[in-house]
Design a protein around this motif. Structure first.
Motif, PDB file in Angstrom:
ATOM      1  N   ILE A 123     -33.989  77.392 -47.083  1.00  0.00           N
ATOM      2  CA  ILE A 123     -33.627  76.153 -46.388  1.00  0.00           C
ATOM      3  C   ILE A 123     -34.490  74.989 -46.845  1.00  0.00           C
ATOM      4  O   ILE A 123     -34.010  73.857 -46.969  1.00  0.00           O
ATOM      5  CB  ILE A 123     -33.736  76.348 -44.862  1.00  0.00           C
ATOM      6  N   ASP A 124     -35.746  75.248 -47.118  1.00  0.00           N
ATOM      7  CA  ASP A 124     -36.614  74.188 -47.626  1.00  0.00           C
ATOM      8  C   ASP A 124     -36.069  73.652 -48.949  1.00  0.00           C
ATOM      9  O   ASP A 124     -35.989  72.437 -49.155  1.00  0.00           O
ATOM     10  CB  ASP A 124     -38.033  74.722 -47.811  1.00  0.00           C
ATOM     11  N   ALA A 125     -35.662  74.563 -49.845  1.00  0.00           N
ATOM     12  CA  ALA A 125     -35.101  74.147 -51.133  1.00  0.00           C
ATOM     13  C   ALA A 125     -33.776  73.415 -50.943  1.00  0.00           C
ATOM     14  O   ALA A 125     -33.501  72.408 -51.604  1.00  0.00           O
ATOM     15  CB  ALA A 125     -34.905  75.369 -52.027  1.00  0.00           C
ATOM     16  N   LEU A 126     -32.941  73.908 -50.025  1.00  0.00           N
ATOM     17  CA  LEU A 126     -31.644  73.288 -49.766  1.00  0.00           C
ATOM     18  C   LEU A 126     -31.805  71.852 -49.284  1.00  0.00           C
ATOM     19  O   LEU A 126     -31.125  70.937 -49.765  1.00  0.00           O
ATOM     20  CB  LEU A 126     -30.888  74.108 -48.717  1.00  0.00           C
ATOM     21  N   CYS A 127     -32.716  71.636 -48.351  1.00  0.00           N
ATOM     22  CA  CYS A 127     -32.907  70.291 -47.794  1.00  0.00           C
ATOM     23  C   CYS A 127     -33.518  69.336 -48.804  1.00  0.00           C
ATOM     24  O   CYS A 127     -33.198  68.144 -48.812  1.00  0.00           O
ATOM     25  CB  CYS A 127     -33.776  70.368 -46.545  1.00  0.00           C
ATOM     26  N   ARG A 128     -34.377  69.843 -49.655  1.00  0.00           N
ATOM     27  CA  ARG A 128     -34.949  68.976 -50.691  1.00  0.00           C
ATOM     28  C   ARG A 128     -33.875  68.575 -51.696  1.00  0.00           C
ATOM     29  O   ARG A 128     -33.886  67.460 -52.222  1.00  0.00           O
ATOM     30  CB  ARG A 128     -36.113  69.683 -51.390  1.00  0.00           C
ATOM     31  N   TYR A 169     -35.913  73.242 -39.876  1.00  0.00           N
ATOM     32  CA  TYR A 169     -36.805  74.380 -40.094  1.00  0.00           C
ATOM     33  C   TYR A 169     -36.956  75.214 -38.824  1.00  0.00           C
ATOM     34  O   TYR A 169     -36.851  76.441 -38.849  1.00  0.00           O
ATOM     35  CB  TYR A 169     -38.179  73.904 -40.561  1.00  0.00           C
ATOM     36  N   SER A 170     -37.191  74.546 -37.703  1.00  0.00           N
ATOM     37  CA  SER A 170     -37.357  75.253 -36.437  1.00  0.00           C
ATOM     38  C   SER A 170     -36.092  76.028 -36.079  1.00  0.00           C
ATOM     39  O   SER A 170     -36.155  77.187 -35.650  1.00  0.00           O
ATOM     40  CB  SER A 170     -37.694  74.253 -35.326  1.00  0.00           C
ATOM     41  N   PHE A 171     -34.946  75.405 -36.268  1.00  0.00           N
ATOM     42  CA  PHE A 171     -33.669  76.032 -35.930  1.00  0.00           C
ATOM     43  C   PHE A 171     -33.430  77.291 -36.769  1.00  0.00           C
ATOM     44  O   PHE A 171     -33.134  78.366 -36.238  1.00  0.00           O
ATOM     45  CB  PHE A 171     -32.545  75.020 -36.163  1.00  0.00           C
ATOM     46  N   VAL A 172     -33.558  77.164 -38.093  1.00  0.00           N
ATOM     47  CA  VAL A 172     -33.285  78.295 -38.984  1.00  0.00           C
ATOM     48  C   VAL A 172     -34.350  79.372 -38.842  1.00  0.00           C
ATOM     49  O   VAL A 172     -34.043  80.573 -38.854  1.00  0.00           O
ATOM     50  CB  VAL A 172     -33.181  77.819 -40.444  1.00  0.00           C
ATOM     51  N   ARG A 180     -38.770  70.268 -42.123  1.00  0.00           N
ATOM     52  CA  ARG A 180     -39.564  70.279 -40.891  1.00  0.00           C
ATOM     53  C   ARG A 180     -39.493  68.948 -40.154  1.00  0.00           C
ATOM     54  O   ARG A 180     -39.928  68.844 -39.008  1.00  0.00           O
ATOM     55  CB  ARG A 180     -41.021  70.626 -41.214  1.00  0.00           C
ATOM     56  N   LYS A 181     -38.958  67.934 -40.825  1.00  0.00           N
ATOM     57  CA  LYS A 181     -38.865  66.600 -40.219  1.00  0.00           C
ATOM     58  C   LYS A 181     -37.423  66.123 -40.065  1.00  0.00           C
ATOM     59  O   LYS A 181     -37.186  65.047 -39.520  1.00  0.00           O
ATOM     60  CB  LYS A 181     -39.648  65.594 -41.065  1.00  0.00           C
ATOM     61  N   LEU A 182     -36.466  66.909 -40.556  1.00  0.00           N
ATOM     62  CA  LEU A 182     -35.059  66.530 -40.476  1.00  0.00           C
ATOM     63  C   LEU A 182     -34.403  67.174 -39.261  1.00  0.00           C
ATOM     64  O   LEU A 182     -34.652  68.336 -38.952  1.00  0.00           O
ATOM     65  CB  LEU A 182     -34.317  66.959 -41.749  1.00  0.00           C
ATOM     66  N   SER A 183     -33.548  66.425 -38.591  1.00  0.00           N
ATOM     67  CA  SER A 183     -32.860  66.906 -37.392  1.00  0.00           C
ATOM     68  C   SER A 183     -31.689  67.806 -37.759  1.00  0.00           C
ATOM     69  O   SER A 183     -30.840  67.433 -38.566  1.00  0.00           O
ATOM     70  CB  SER A 183     -32.355  65.712 -36.579  1.00  0.00           C
ATOM     71  N   VAL A 184     -31.612  68.980 -37.149  1.00  0.00           N
ATOM     72  CA  VAL A 184     -30.490  69.877 -37.413  1.00  0.00           C
ATOM     73  C   VAL A 184     -29.198  69.298 -36.843  1.00  0.00           C
ATOM     74  O   VAL A 184     -28.119  69.454 -37.423  1.00  0.00           O
ATOM     75  CB  VAL A 184     -30.757  71.289 -36.842  1.00  0.00           C
ATOM     76  N   GLN A 185     -29.292  68.601 -35.723  1.00  0.00           N
ATOM     77  CA  GLN A 185     -28.099  68.020 -35.114  1.00  0.00           C
ATOM     78  C   GLN A 185     -27.525  66.909 -35.982  1.00  0.00           C
ATOM     79  O   GLN A 185     -26.305  66.751 -36.082  1.00  0.00           O
ATOM     80  CB  GLN A 185     -28.421  67.482 -33.725  1.00  0.00           C
ATOM     81  N   ALA A 186     -28.391  66.146 -36.638  1.00  0.00           N
ATOM     82  CA  ALA A 186     -27.938  65.038 -37.477  1.00  0.00           C
ATOM     83  C   ALA A 186     -27.483  65.520 -38.851  1.00  0.00           C
ATOM     84  O   ALA A 186     -26.495  65.023 -39.386  1.00  0.00           O
ATOM     85  CB  ALA A 186     -29.057  64.008 -37.632  1.00  0.00           C
ATOM     86  N   CYS A 187     -28.191  66.493 -39.421  1.00  0.00           N
ATOM     87  CA  CYS A 187     -27.917  66.912 -40.798  1.00  0.00           C
ATOM     88  C   CYS A 187     -26.894  68.042 -40.899  1.00  0.00           C
ATOM     89  O   CYS A 187     -26.100  68.079 -41.843  1.00  0.00           O
ATOM     90  CB  CYS A 187     -29.216  67.341 -41.479  1.00  0.00           C
ATOM     91  N   PHE A 188     -26.915  68.966 -39.948  1.00  0.00           N
ATOM     92  CA  PHE A 188     -25.986  70.096 -39.967  1.00  0.00           C
ATOM     93  C   PHE A 188     -25.350  70.283 -38.593  1.00  0.00           C
ATOM     94  O   PHE A 188     -25.578  71.297 -37.919  1.00  0.00           O
ATOM     95  CB  PHE A 188     -26.709  71.376 -40.394  1.00  0.00           C
ATOM     96  N   PRO A 189     -24.549  69.309 -38.155  1.00  0.00           N
ATOM     97  CA  PRO A 189     -23.953  69.400 -36.814  1.00  0.00           C
ATOM     98  C   PRO A 189     -23.120  70.654 -36.572  1.00  0.00           C
ATOM     99  O   PRO A 189     -23.116  71.162 -35.443  1.00  0.00           O
ATOM    100  CB  PRO A 189     -23.108  68.120 -36.710  1.00  0.00           C
ATOM    101  N   PRO A 190     -22.402  71.214 -37.583  1.00  0.00           N
ATOM    102  CA  PRO A 190     -21.656  72.450 -37.301  1.00  0.00           C
ATOM    103  C   PRO A 190     -22.558  73.598 -36.853  1.00  0.00           C
ATOM    104  O   PRO A 190     -22.190  74.363 -35.957  1.00  0.00           O
ATOM    105  CB  PRO A 190     -20.970  72.766 -38.634  1.00  0.00           C
ATOM    106  N   LEU A 191     -23.748  73.729 -37.460  1.00  0.00           N
ATOM    107  CA  LEU A 191     -24.673  74.793 -37.065  1.00  0.00           C
ATOM    108  C   LEU A 191     -25.155  74.579 -35.632  1.00  0.00           C
ATOM    109  O   LEU A 191     -25.231  75.522 -34.833  1.00  0.00           O
ATOM    110  CB  LEU A 191     -25.871  74.839 -38.017  1.00  0.00           C
TER     111      LEU A 191
END
Length: 264
Positions: free
Chosen positions: A127-132, A111-114, A140-151
């Motif tokens: 993005i909230d809908a996508l992650c759910r 969330y912070s990244f996007v 807001r609790k998921l890591s962007v590095q872990a979940c979307f490393p290309p971004l």
């Protein structure tokens, strides 16, 4: 020895993988080409259902917001229109994106990244809908590095998602033979299987058991997890104990009573 991880959906219990250089399972965050290659290797080619860019399933995307289905942009021109539930055209978020500074943080939430790069509204709605949908979790609790490393890598290397998409992002190299070549030549937008993607994980589970590269135990209760003096993790069950170098817990999204453990 080379370690390989395998994510299996629909399995409840313990999955024990032998860490062998012969193992050939795709790792986390696989591209669609890697998955297609694995499906072919597992003998599922005849069950593959291609989806082409002209198909409605590929063209039409919707968000369900405030009790209404809202269509997402389907082409470049629609990016310039104000489409509900957004309060402004999505192009306004995109054209500003390259001018935002990259973060100095080692990691941050999706969330912070996007929100920082594309704006709070896009993060709150899309993005909230996508992650759910993908992770059954809170962006807001998921890591962007872990979940979307290309971004994450696009920003670190190019300072912009748009610049990274244009100049840097590439699919992992997969030999373009068989099903992968067919998908490239016919320009598939996506694909599925005749009995759903559970068919893929079922075939993967059967492959593990048949090749004896690992062991799958269903409905197996784990009574304790302890680290021994050698730094190994001891996974105890009612019948025995397993010594592991790594344990990954995948909690079932609808509750805490069903968990899959990946043991290496």
């Amino acid at each position: 020895m080379e370690k390989h991880s395998l994510e299996l959906g629909g399995l409840r219990g313990i999955l024990k993988i032998t860490t062998s250089s012969k193992a050939n399972y795709f790792n986390t965050q696989p591209s669609h080409r890697l998955i297609a290659s694995k499906a072919e290797e597992l003998g599922l080619t005849k069950h593959v259902l291609p989806i082409f860019p002209s198909d409605p399933a590929a063209k039409n995307r919707y968000l369900f917001v405030d009790g209404k289905l809202c269509a997402l942009p389907t082409n470049a021109w629609s990016m310039f229109k104000k489409l509900p539930p957004f309060t402004k055209p999505l192009i306004t978020s995109l054209w500003k994106e390259p001018f935002h500074r990259r973060s100095n943080e080692q990691d941050e939430s999706i969330y912070s990244f996007v929100s920082r790069r594309l704006g709070p509204e896009f993060a709150d709605i899309a993005i909230d809908a996508l992650c759910r949908g993908i992770f059954a979790g809170d962006c807001r609790k998921l890591s962007v590095q872990a979940c979307f490393p290309p971004l994450y890598e696009m920003e670190k290397k190019y300072g912009s998602l748009i610049a990274g998409a244009v100049f840097g992002f590439k699919d992992p190299k997969v030999e373009a033979t068989g099903l992968v070549r067919r998908a490239i030549e016919d320009k598939w937008a996506s694909w599925s299987l005749s009995r759903g993607l559970q068919q893929l994980t079922d075939a993967m589970a059967a492959s593990i058991q048949n090749t004896k590269e690992g062991e799958i135990r269903l409905d197996t209760k784990v009574t304790s997890l302890k680290r021994n003096q050698n730094g190994k993790i001891i996974v105890s069950t009612p019948s025995d104990s397993i010594e592991a170098s790594l344990v990954i817990s995948a909690v079932y999204s609808k509750g805490k009573t069903k968990t899959a453990l990946l043991i290496l």
